[in-house]
Scaffold this motif. Sequence first.
Motif, PDB file in Angstrom:
ATOM      1  N   LEU A 335       0.830  -1.201   0.000  1.00 19.51           N
ATOM      2  CA  LEU A 335       0.000   0.000   0.000  1.00 19.51           C
ATOM      3  C   LEU A 335       0.870   1.258   0.000  1.00 19.51           C
ATOM      4  O   LEU A 335       0.576   2.230  -0.696  1.00 19.51           O
ATOM      5  N   HIS A 336       1.951   1.224   0.765  1.00 18.84           N
ATOM      6  CA  HIS A 336       2.863   2.381   0.796  1.00 18.84           C
ATOM      7  C   HIS A 336       3.530   2.582  -0.561  1.00 18.84           C
ATOM      8  O   HIS A 336       3.685   3.724  -1.034  1.00 18.84           O
ATOM      9  N   ALA A 340       3.562   5.800  -3.030  1.00 20.26           N
ATOM     10  CA  ALA A 340       4.786   6.392  -3.558  1.00 20.26           C
ATOM     11  C   ALA A 340       4.728   6.483  -5.078  1.00 20.26           C
ATOM     12  O   ALA A 340       5.151   7.497  -5.678  1.00 20.26           O
ATOM     13  N   ASP A 341       4.190   5.447  -5.735  1.00 20.97           N
ATOM     14  CA  ASP A 341       4.113   5.429  -7.194  1.00 20.97           C
ATOM     15  C   ASP A 341       3.133   6.482  -7.702  1.00 20.97           C
ATOM     16  O   ASP A 341       3.322   7.074  -8.784  1.00 20.97           O
TER      17      ASP A 341
END
Length: 342
Positions: A335-336, A340-341
């Motif tokens: 999920l992080h 970030a993407d």
Amino acid sequence: MAEPSSSTSPFRRLSSSDADMSFAERAFSAAGAAVVSAIIVNPLDVAKVCTDICCYPSYIYGGRYGSGCSPDCSRYRGTFDVFYKVIKQEGYARLWRGTNASLVLAVPTVGIYLPCYDIFRNWMENITSLHKPELTPYVPLLAGSAARTLACLACSPIELARTRMQAFKSSQTGSKLPGMWTTLLGVLSPGRSNTYLEKMQGYRVLWMGAGAQLARDVPFSAICWSTLEPTRRRLLGMVEDGNAFHVLGANFLAGYVAGSLAATATCPLDVAKTRRQIENDPEKMLMTTTRNTLLQVWRNEGAKGFFTGVGPRVARAGPSVGIVISFYEVVKYFLHRGHADS
């Protein structure tokens, strides 16, 4: 300032990497981890409860517990003996008895517990790093204790139902075993004690064993997180750019070790909690305290009684903590990365 930053960055990587995640995302990750763990370790939980009550069979509904044993009583001789006797007399499905209650318990409990731990830990670490850096190592202990207290109080009635369902054995072959809601209704209105329960504000009985549960779970969490947090951070600090496999391995190993250690240390309190929760007499349920239960164990069984079922408990706690933490952190990792993407 460069030196402290570089030395603390591996230690603080976990708290800094997920700061952009919402509570809902954390709760979703925790719920998934709880479902996986509950299904895998439920047979070990059944073995632990059965070992705690010592005698087989033990009647929780319409029968008795504690004051005497049935003529066909036989004591368990370990985890595998529990599995053998339970499967022989009630079938394989009995090992997953109470799984629905375990799932109903695990999802909200872990869904509250782990996100709250993250939030408390990040908040406390931010404060201590600025004002009292020497207190930062104690943050996992405090954050884990506070988060576990909230989760235990919110979900204690479900824990009561799950424990009684796992300890229940039908007194008549072929009769249908009660579900979670039937179990809770049976606790609230057992028929012969309605007047007393009304006088004592019957719903209080749903938190029977909550004191023992808090006395067990808060120290468990304190020991567990005090061990788990620095261990996994050191493991993750050994790699430059951790991937999902590194996150999974470090968290499972740290969780397994921490859960096993904490389960061993808090086993006497777990014995007291279980025996209070499977008591069938409503008056005794309300009047008996954790201290009295521990004294009774000491008088009847000695020091050995405090560690009844320690094998199944440790065998359950180590993998359970490892599975929950590793799954939770891996889902958070993806999920992080999605954040970030984007």
